[in-house]
Design an enzyme around this catalytic site. Sequence first.
Site, PDB file in Angstrom:
ATOM      1  N   ILE A  99      39.220  42.483  37.825  1.00  0.00           N
ATOM      2  CA  ILE A  99      39.576  40.709  38.128  1.00  0.00           C
ATOM      3  C   ILE A  99      40.426  40.531  39.153  1.00  0.00           C
ATOM      4  O   ILE A  99      40.439  41.297  40.114  1.00  0.00           O
ATOM      5  CB  ILE A  99      40.960  40.562  36.959  1.00  0.00           C
ATOM      6  N   CYS A 100      40.066  38.698  39.071  1.00  0.00           N
ATOM      7  CA  CYS A 100      40.672  38.335  40.568  1.00  0.00           C
ATOM      8  C   CYS A 100      40.152  38.563  41.923  1.00  0.00           C
ATOM      9  O   CYS A 100      38.626  38.030  42.070  1.00  0.00           O
ATOM     10  CB  CYS A 100      41.930  38.193  40.585  1.00  0.00           C
ATOM     11  N   ALA A 101      40.443  38.561  42.803  1.00  0.00           N
ATOM     12  CA  ALA A 101      39.946  39.145  44.066  1.00  0.00           C
ATOM     13  C   ALA A 101      39.096  40.351  43.686  1.00  0.00           C
ATOM     14  O   ALA A 101      37.892  40.308  44.829  1.00  0.00           O
ATOM     15  CB  ALA A 101      40.600  39.195  44.715  1.00  0.00           C
ATOM     16  N   PHE A 120      38.528  35.209  41.373  1.00  0.00           N
ATOM     17  CA  PHE A 120      39.412  34.057  41.540  1.00  0.00           C
ATOM     18  C   PHE A 120      38.439  32.913  42.612  1.00  0.00           C
ATOM     19  O   PHE A 120      37.693  33.202  43.926  1.00  0.00           O
ATOM     20  CB  PHE A 120      40.242  34.907  42.113  1.00  0.00           C
ATOM     21  N   ALA A 146      36.207  38.524  36.002  1.00  0.00           N
ATOM     22  CA  ALA A 146      37.673  37.642  35.094  1.00  0.00           C
ATOM     23  C   ALA A 146      37.932  37.435  37.179  1.00  0.00           C
ATOM     24  O   ALA A 146      37.955  37.721  37.490  1.00  0.00           O
ATOM     25  CB  ALA A 146      38.085  38.606  34.597  1.00  0.00           C
TER      26      ALA A 146
END
Length: 179
Positions: A99-101, A120, A146
């Site tokens: 998720i994210c980075a 992200f 995500a």
Amino acid sequence: MIYLFLANGFEEIEALATVDVLRRASLDVVTVGVGGKRITGSHKIEVTVDVEEKDVSFDGLDMVILPGGVPGTPNLEKSKVVREVLRHCEEHKKYIAAICAAPSILGHMGLLKGHAACCFPGYETELDAQTVSMDPVCVSGKIITARGAGVAVEFALAIVGELLGSEKSKSLRKSMQCI
């Protein structure tokens, strides 16, 4: 068993909301510390992990999860153990979630080739994916990605859905009032 890796600078919501939701679903989640037993998140929340990276075993491993955050993501990527576990999951067709980075780690390792993925905003060029999705959560084969902290619960519910089925995910969503 599911390993969720934490390195100093991890994004707390992404990690802890995911652990919480998965444990509510009665999944066996083990938090793994990169660099020690006590890991500090990007917002200075200290977490005592279940095991250190030196204690990782592939026996019974079903999935690995990487939360994002900076410098958490680069700290995860530096870990030889994290990379070995990711390779193991890929080779044995186990689930990988980031998720994210953190999906950038998968991209750098070539694990997103042939997959759709999200991340992200600003990390899209790091993915090296077949398709960059703008969806909040993206499931592509055994890869779940995500966009960031704001969708951490959705990310976790997607993991539950993949591992235990959509009915379990729906039931959990309802019990948590995520209608």
